[in-house]
Motif scaffolding. Structure first.
Motif, short mmCIF file in Angstrom:
data_model
loop_
_atom_site.label_atom_id
_atom_site.label_comp_id
_atom_site.label_asym_id
_atom_site.label_seq_id
_atom_site.Cartn_x
_atom_site.Cartn_y
_atom_site.Cartn_z
N ALA A 11 0.83 -1.21 0.00
CA ALA A 11 0.00 0.00 0.00
C ALA A 11 0.86 1.25 0.00
CB ALA A 11 -0.93 0.01 1.21
N SER A 12 2.14 1.12 0.40
CA SER A 12 3.09 2.23 0.23
C SER A 12 4.35 1.69 -0.42
CB SER A 12 3.34 2.96 1.56
OG SER A 12 3.96 2.13 2.52
N ASP A 39 1.57 7.57 4.93
CA ASP A 39 0.51 8.54 4.60
C ASP A 39 -0.76 7.91 4.04
OD1 ASP A 39 2.28 10.85 5.20
OD2 ASP A 39 3.38 10.14 3.45
N THR A 40 -0.97 6.64 4.32
CA THR A 40 -2.17 5.99 3.80
C THR A 40 -2.66 4.90 4.75
OG1 THR A 40 -3.16 4.86 1.89
CG2 THR A 40 -0.90 4.27 2.45
N THR A 41 -3.97 4.69 4.74
CA THR A 41 -4.58 3.58 5.48
C THR A 41 -5.18 2.57 4.52
OG1 THR A 41 -6.69 4.77 5.64
CG2 THR A 41 -5.11 5.10 7.44
N ARG A 42 -4.80 2.65 3.25
CA ARG A 42 -5.44 1.86 2.20
C ARG A 42 -5.26 0.36 2.39
NH1 ARG A 42 -3.86 0.62 -3.00
NH2 ARG A 42 -1.92 1.77 -2.73
N GLU A 46 -7.59 -4.93 3.69
CA GLU A 46 -7.07 -6.23 3.24
C GLU A 46 -6.39 -6.96 4.39
OE1 GLU A 46 -3.61 -8.02 0.32
OE2 GLU A 46 -4.59 -6.15 -0.30
N ALA A 47 -5.61 -6.23 5.20
CA ALA A 47 -4.93 -6.86 6.33
C ALA A 47 -5.93 -7.43 7.32
CB ALA A 47 -4.01 -5.85 7.02
N ASP A 126 0.64 -0.68 -7.30
CA ASP A 126 -0.52 0.01 -6.75
C ASP A 126 -0.19 0.81 -5.49
OD1 ASP A 126 -2.20 -0.99 -8.71
OD2 ASP A 126 -2.66 -2.80 -7.56
N GLY A 127 1.06 0.78 -5.06
CA GLY A 127 1.45 1.49 -3.85
C GLY A 127 1.66 2.97 -4.09
#
Length: 286
Positions: A11-12, A39-42, A46-47, A126-127
């Motif tokens: 995600a990053s 800087d993301t919680t995206r 999934e986790a 996609d990160g």
């Protein structure tokens, strides 16, 4: 109880997907892991969906900050991800990542390095694209031996020949926003001098007075004397001390659980948080 409060996924700039990361954390014998992508919680959903039984997930993020020209990373735990002001600031930082990475590629090409934006973008996938992805491209080209070798004044370190600034939060603002979102803040690797300039102890003291909860002491970028100094500083300022791997998958040499946080400190972090709560695994999807 083994607790690792600083990891990154795809995600990053990590190389494990969020699902693979929590499975790897369980396999490494961890009881608690925090997912703290930049800087993301995206990656949280999934986790959580894949969270194995026996492993607890702490949701978080590592916020990009800067003060007096010095980069600062602020670990934020268990905040409300939908709090609008903090969400807006995270979005501003993320939106600036692509033009920044493109500009770094341009500088590298001016220096004679045949790196391409297309390859950097492919590495990021996609990160959220960042310096580690540019660094990986330099490794592939044989310019540097490993990702850490790219974070020098010759290349991508703060102020380096190919460095480009990006939108970053003031750390005092970050502490305030996270607190307003019900979260807890820990200054990440404050003594990591090999990454570039570090802030003086007076800044950490001022942050503590403004609500900073803790500092990350046990970290691969801190040697023994640095850890001892930071532990003493934390005691003087009444700050919590954490230990973490800063795991990035295969992008770094550190392994999950290389450094861990004391269970009593973890308990205090969870006690202070009101924006979100640790989630125990129930088995996850296969």
């Amino acid at each position: 109880m083994r607790i690792d409060l600083h990891t990154h996924s795809t995600a990053s700039d990590g190389t494990d997907t969020p699902a693979d990361l929590v499975r790897a954390a369980a396999a490494a014998g961890l009881d608690v892991v925090a997912l703290t992508d930049h800087d993301t919680t995206r990656g949280h959903a999934e986790a959580l969906d894949a969270l194995p039984r026996g492993l607890t997930l702490v949701t978080g993020a590592e916020l990009s900050c800067r003060i007096d020209g010095i980069g600062v990373h602020m670990l934020a735990y268990l905040f409300d991800p939908d709090e609008p002001e903090l969400a807006r600031e995270r979005e501003l930082v993320r939106d600036d990542r692509v033009p920044r990475a493109r500009a770094m590629v341009g500088k590298l090409r001016e220096l004679g390095v045949p790196v391409t934006w297309e390859r950097v973008a492919a590495i990021a996938g996609d990160g959220s694209v960042g310096r580690p992805h540019v660094a990986q491209a330099l490794v592939e080209l044989g310019v540097v031996p490993d990702v850490s070798g790219a974070f020098t004044p010759d290349w991508l370190a703060d102020g380096g020949r190919a460095y480009v600034e990006k939108h970053e939060l003031d750390p005092f603002t970050a502490v305030r926003l996270v607190k307003e979102a019900g979260g807890v803040t820990v200054f990440a690797h404050p003594g990591a001098a090999k990454r570039g300039r570090t802030v003086p102890d007076s800044v950490i003291a001022d942050l503590a007075a403004s609500g900073l909860d803790g500092i990350e002491v046990d970290h691969m970028d801190h040697d023994g004397p640095a850890r001892a100094r930071l532990r003493g500083l934390a005691a003087d300022l009444g700050l919590l001390t954490t230990g973490s791997s800063d795991y990035h998958g295969s992008r770094k040499t550190c392994r999950l659980g290389d450094f861990t946080t004391d269970p009593e400190v973890y308990g205090e972090i969870t006690r202070r948080a009101t924006g979100a709560f640790p989630v125990p695994g129930t088995g996850g999807r296969p």
